[in-house]
Design an enzyme around this catalytic site. Sequence first.
Site, mmCIF file in Angstrom:
data_model
loop_
_atom_site.group_PDB
_atom_site.id
_atom_site.type_symbol
_atom_site.label_atom_id
_atom_site.label_comp_id
_atom_site.label_asym_id
_atom_site.label_seq_id
_atom_site.Cartn_x
_atom_site.Cartn_y
_atom_site.Cartn_z
ATOM 1 N N GLU A 191 0.806 -1.223 0.000
ATOM 2 C CA GLU A 191 0.000 0.000 0.000
ATOM 3 C C GLU A 191 0.840 1.275 0.000
ATOM 4 O O GLU A 191 0.387 2.323 -0.464
ATOM 5 C CB GLU A 191 -0.920 -0.020 1.227
ATOM 6 C CG GLU A 191 -1.926 1.093 1.295
ATOM 7 C CD GLU A 191 -2.823 0.961 2.518
ATOM 8 O OE1 GLU A 191 -3.362 1.990 2.952
ATOM 9 O OE2 GLU A 191 -2.976 -0.161 3.046
ATOM 10 N N SER A 192 2.057 1.200 0.503
ATOM 11 C CA SER A 192 2.909 2.383 0.588
ATOM 12 C C SER A 192 3.405 2.858 -0.772
ATOM 13 O O SER A 192 4.008 3.930 -0.871
ATOM 14 C CB SER A 192 4.103 2.096 1.498
ATOM 15 O OG SER A 192 4.748 0.894 1.092
#
Length: 253
Positions: free
Chosen positions: A50-51
Amino acid sequence: MTFTADEMMSVAAARSLTDGAACFVGIGLPSTAANLARRTHAPDLVLIYESGTLGAKPDRLPLSIGDGVLADTADSVVSVPEIFNYWLQPGRIDFGFLGGAQIDRFGNINSTVIGDDYANPKVRLPGAGGAPEIAASCKEVLVVMRQSTRSFVDSVDFTSSVGYGRGAGDRERLGLRGRGPVKVITDLGVLEPDPQTCELTLTRLSPGVSVEQVRAATGWDLRVADSPTVQEPPSDTELRVLRELKATIGAAA
């Protein structure tokens, strides 16, 4: 080699991933399973966190989505809005790998609060993060959770991520792109949605586990396939790689 229920769960989850696929990975059990798959039968599995890391190849298990090892080993690092707006929401990612605090008979996940009162819950959890979008838009969703009556409940206290809503047709009504949770992999076996009703059904047992044990660990009247199969035990190679991988947790960068 002997193995634990958690090891069987991690191996079963890893086996569900195919080589060359793109997988949106959550931290914890999903990350362990995805990295195990990449080290065994799926070396070209593309791990997306997700980063904003695309194609991460960590040499140790990351502690969070912000762990530097993900960016250091990624093919590319992009912004979080790009991950969601370009890669995830248009349906470009094959598998989403999720966990949660609660899951119900229709695969809806709660990772927000335990209790009836959102403002004053019994327990306030970390929250859903990107899980709602993963559950909505990945082509297929895999859920990995330890099974108990506390976590497998008749109805989640809060719907953080939609599985099949209240049953067949709800995903289509809500306009969700992906197929939803195609497997829920636990330390006792595997549950899959019924083709007609979308209610989770026990289809596979872990070695040495009975149907009665799984039913006792489920907070609803669990449906069972006519002839649930028994999963193949972990191979020596799978166990060795898994244990080596778990030994890296907290290792220095």
